[in-house]
Design a protein around this motif. Structure first.
Motif, PDB file in Angstrom:
ATOM      1  N   PHE A 274       0.851  -1.189   0.000  1.00  0.00           N
ATOM      2  CA  PHE A 274       0.000   0.000   0.000  1.00  0.00           C
ATOM      3  C   PHE A 274       0.889   1.243   0.000  1.00  0.00           C
ATOM      4  N   GLU A 275       0.331   2.311  -0.510  1.00  0.00           N
ATOM      5  CA  GLU A 275       0.992   3.621  -0.495  1.00  0.00           C
ATOM      6  C   GLU A 275      -0.056   4.655  -0.116  1.00  0.00           C
ATOM      7  N   ILE A 276       0.327   5.649   0.645  1.00  0.00           N
ATOM      8  CA  ILE A 276      -0.496   6.841   0.851  1.00  0.00           C
ATOM      9  C   ILE A 276       0.252   7.982   0.176  1.00  0.00           C
ATOM     10  N   ALA A 277      -0.426   8.712  -0.708  1.00  0.00           N
ATOM     11  CA  ALA A 277       0.230   9.741  -1.518  1.00  0.00           C
ATOM     12  C   ALA A 277      -0.546  11.045  -1.452  1.00  0.00           C
ATOM     13  N   THR A 278       0.175  12.155  -1.483  1.00  0.00           N
ATOM     14  CA  THR A 278      -0.452  13.473  -1.444  1.00  0.00           C
ATOM     15  C   THR A 278      -1.039  13.832  -2.808  1.00  0.00           C
ATOM     16  N   ASP A 279      -2.083  14.640  -2.792  1.00  0.00           N
ATOM     17  CA  ASP A 279      -2.703  15.070  -4.040  1.00  0.00           C
ATOM     18  C   ASP A 279      -1.782  15.968  -4.868  1.00  0.00           C
ATOM     19  N   GLY A 280      -0.925  16.713  -4.214  1.00  0.00           N
ATOM     20  CA  GLY A 280      -0.062  17.645  -4.944  1.00  0.00           C
ATOM     21  C   GLY A 280       1.399  17.345  -4.712  1.00  0.00           C
ATOM     22  N   PRO A 281       2.262  18.092  -5.413  1.00  0.00           N
ATOM     23  CA  PRO A 281       1.957  19.235  -6.277  1.00  0.00           C
ATOM     24  C   PRO A 281       1.393  18.882  -7.645  1.00  0.00           C
ATOM     25  N   GLY A 282       1.510  17.635  -8.092  1.00  0.00           N
ATOM     26  CA  GLY A 282       0.925  17.230  -9.354  1.00  0.00           C
ATOM     27  C   GLY A 282       1.908  17.204 -10.506  1.00  0.00           C
ATOM     28  N   PHE A 283       1.432  16.756 -11.665  1.00  0.00           N
ATOM     29  CA  PHE A 283       2.316  16.488 -12.799  1.00  0.00           C
ATOM     30  C   PHE A 283       2.696  17.729 -13.586  1.00  0.00           C
ATOM     31  N   ALA A 284       2.027  18.851 -13.332  1.00  0.00           N
ATOM     32  CA  ALA A 284       2.376  20.087 -14.042  1.00  0.00           C
ATOM     33  C   ALA A 284       3.454  20.871 -13.316  1.00  0.00           C
ATOM     34  N   VAL A 285       4.098  20.281 -12.321  1.00  0.00           N
ATOM     35  CA  VAL A 285       5.120  20.993 -11.558  1.00  0.00           C
ATOM     36  C   VAL A 285       6.388  21.221 -12.371  1.00  0.00           C
ATOM     37  N   ASP A 286       6.613  20.383 -13.414  1.00  0.00           N
ATOM     38  CA  ASP A 286       7.853  20.521 -14.179  1.00  0.00           C
ATOM     39  C   ASP A 286       7.642  20.638 -15.688  1.00  0.00           C
ATOM     40  N   GLU A 287       6.388  20.697 -16.136  1.00  0.00           N
ATOM     41  CA  GLU A 287       6.098  20.910 -17.546  1.00  0.00           C
ATOM     42  C   GLU A 287       4.676  21.418 -17.676  1.00  0.00           C
ATOM     43  N   PRO A 288       4.363  22.160 -18.741  1.00  0.00           N
ATOM     44  CA  PRO A 288       3.031  22.749 -18.871  1.00  0.00           C
ATOM     45  C   PRO A 288       1.950  21.678 -18.987  1.00  0.00           C
ATOM     46  N   LEU A 289       0.774  21.965 -18.442  1.00  0.00           N
ATOM     47  CA  LEU A 289      -0.332  21.025 -18.482  1.00  0.00           C
ATOM     48  C   LEU A 289      -0.656  20.606 -19.909  1.00  0.00           C
ATOM     49  N   GLU A 290      -0.577  21.556 -20.841  1.00  0.00           N
ATOM     50  CA  GLU A 290      -0.972  21.249 -22.215  1.00  0.00           C
ATOM     51  C   GLU A 290       0.003  20.322 -22.928  1.00  0.00           C
ATOM     52  N   SER A 291       1.223  20.192 -22.432  1.00  0.00           N
ATOM     53  CA  SER A 291       2.208  19.335 -23.109  1.00  0.00           C
ATOM     54  C   SER A 291       2.727  18.216 -22.217  1.00  0.00           C
ATOM     55  N   LEU A 292       1.942  17.806 -21.237  1.00  0.00           N
ATOM     56  CA  LEU A 292       2.364  16.717 -20.347  1.00  0.00           C
ATOM     57  C   LEU A 292       2.694  15.465 -21.152  1.00  0.00           C
ATOM     58  N   GLY A 293       3.742  14.772 -20.735  1.00  0.00           N
ATOM     59  CA  GLY A 293       4.056  13.463 -21.277  1.00  0.00           C
ATOM     60  C   GLY A 293       4.762  13.442 -22.614  1.00  0.00           C
ATOM     61  N   GLN A 294       5.082  14.598 -23.162  1.00  0.00           N
ATOM     62  CA  GLN A 294       5.679  14.624 -24.496  1.00  0.00           C
ATOM     63  C   GLN A 294       7.190  14.462 -24.489  1.00  0.00           C
ATOM     64  N   ARG A 295       7.821  14.690 -23.354  1.00  0.00           N
ATOM     65  CA  ARG A 295       9.269  14.509 -23.242  1.00  0.00           C
ATOM     66  C   ARG A 295       9.573  13.715 -21.981  1.00  0.00           C
ATOM     67  N   LEU A 296      10.793  13.217 -21.885  1.00  0.00           N
ATOM     68  CA  LEU A 296      11.188  12.495 -20.680  1.00  0.00           C
ATOM     69  C   LEU A 296      11.355  13.490 -19.539  1.00  0.00           C
ATOM     70  N   SER A 297      10.573  13.322 -18.494  1.00  0.00           N
ATOM     71  CA  SER A 297      10.667  14.176 -17.310  1.00  0.00           C
ATOM     72  C   SER A 297      11.475  13.459 -16.243  1.00  0.00           C
ATOM     73  N   LEU A 298      12.362  14.203 -15.624  1.00  0.00           N
ATOM     74  CA  LEU A 298      13.173  13.653 -14.534  1.00  0.00           C
ATOM     75  C   LEU A 298      13.079  14.577 -13.338  1.00  0.00           C
ATOM     76  N   PRO A 299      12.948  14.023 -12.137  1.00  0.00           N
ATOM     77  CA  PRO A 299      12.974  14.878 -10.952  1.00  0.00           C
ATOM     78  C   PRO A 299      14.340  15.543 -10.824  1.00  0.00           C
ATOM     79  N   PRO A 300      14.426  16.664 -10.120  1.00  0.00           N
ATOM     80  CA  PRO A 300      15.686  17.413 -10.063  1.00  0.00           C
ATOM     81  C   PRO A 300      16.894  16.578  -9.656  1.00  0.00           C
ATOM     82  N   PHE A 301      16.733  15.618  -8.758  1.00  0.00           N
ATOM     83  CA  PHE A 301      17.896  14.871  -8.296  1.00  0.00           C
ATOM     84  C   PHE A 301      18.433  13.902  -9.353  1.00  0.00           C
TER      85      PHE A 301
END
Length: 317
Positions: A274-301
């Motif tokens: 099981f996992e408990i996960a927060t609602d945010g910040p969400g997937f638009a934190v590192d790319e615009p909502l309109e272009s989500l998923g079009q490039r490889l996204s990597l967390p800062p680390f």
């Protein structure tokens, strides 16, 4: 008042065919690829996130791409993932679409309190469409090949298979503050399915526990599920859950920063993750909502390793 989980946050499953997985979940099911990233604990593997048009919490079906054999079906595992649609008419539309796509497809029937349609993806991932009668908000995706009226609205009940409901029920009710809402007999007449509700309940906020002691023990693999995550609204509330698990002496991962949300992992007594996960910040934190998923996204680390990570990944299309 005790804090209540808000429902299903996401479900993470396993594929051994990322290009085929992408083709089925976007091209056939019409979901949006909202994040193309890697498993943060194994950067050789894609982690693909599919969701609704706004990448809403509660709509994410995600996959680790691992070179493994097929799942061995059985108990001590998540056995079926439900997805919500808005009407019985949509179920009929989907049955025709899935048959045309040569997906293994059942018949429309009432299952565990909902009019439903069972089917499988090309790797045998067991899925179910349920009629939620249009309850709650939906966020269609303009780019979907599926008409707006029939688009998948989000996750529905998740079904676990266990040999004994009692230890799992104790954690669900006493630790996670779920309520046992009802019980249904299973088709063989010897076993049962117990429905546990989060918050106000409903298909987006139910966990179904099937008691199936006659089954073998499951073996994880492609076509199987890795874990299910439940929604909590904020990091502050996640701290509450971390403290609560500790107060019950339930071992956990401690809080893990996943960048798109913050997580806490633990296993219930029948071994299901099981996992408990927060609602945010969400997937638009590192790319615009309109272009989500079009490039490889990597967390800062991981950003400093982008070149080597990209070199190790196979093309998706």
């Amino acid at each position: 008042m005790a804090e209540l989980l808000r429902g299903i946050h996401h479900l993470t499953a396993i594929t051994a065919d990322a290009p085929g997985n992408l083709a089925f979940y976007t091209g056939v099911l019409g979901l949006r690829l909202v994040k193309k990233t890697v498993n943060q604990d194994d950067t050789s593997a894609y982690h693909l996130f599919y969701a609704d048009g706004k990448a809403s919490p509660g709509s994410d079906v995600t996959f680790f791409d691992w070179p493994v054999g097929r799942e061995r079906r059985g108990m001590h595992a998540i056995s079926r993932t439900a997805l919500r649609v808005g009407s019985e008419a949509s179920l009929a539309w989907w049955r025709d679409r899935l048959i045309a796509a040569k997906a293994k497809t059942g018949e429309i029937a009432e299952l565990a309190g909902y009019v439903s349609l069972d089917f499988e993806d090309p790797e045998g991932q067991r899925l179910r469409l349920v009629d939620d009668k249009g309850a709650g908000q939906s966020h269609p995706w303009d780019g979907s090949p599926v008409p707006t009226a029939h688009q998948i609205r989000g996750l529905g009940p998740i079904t676990l298979s266990v040999p004994d409901v009692k230890p799992t029920a104790a954690v669900l009710t006493q630790v996670l503050n779920m309520k046992e809402a009802r019980t249904h007999p299973l088709p063989n007449g010897k076993t049962s399915l117990h429905v546990f509700a989060m918050g106000d309940g409903g298909p987006a906020a139910e966990l179904h526990v099937a008691v199936e002691p006659h089954l073998p023990i499951a073996g994880q693999g492609a076509g199987g599920v890795h874990h299910v995550a439940f929604r909590t609204p904020s990091v502050e509330m996640l701290h509450h859950w971390t403290e609560r698990l500790a107060s019950f002496k339930l071992p956990s991962s401690g809080e893990v920063e996943r960048y798109y949300f913050r997580s806490l992992y633990f296993r219930e007594p029948n071994g299901i993750l099981f996992e408990i996960a927060t609602d945010g910040p969400g997937f638009a934190v590192d790319e615009p909502l309109e272009s989500l998923g079009q490039r490889l996204s990597l967390p800062p680390f991981l950003e400093g390793r982008r070149a080597s990570i990209e070199a190790g990944l196979k093309p998706l299309q």
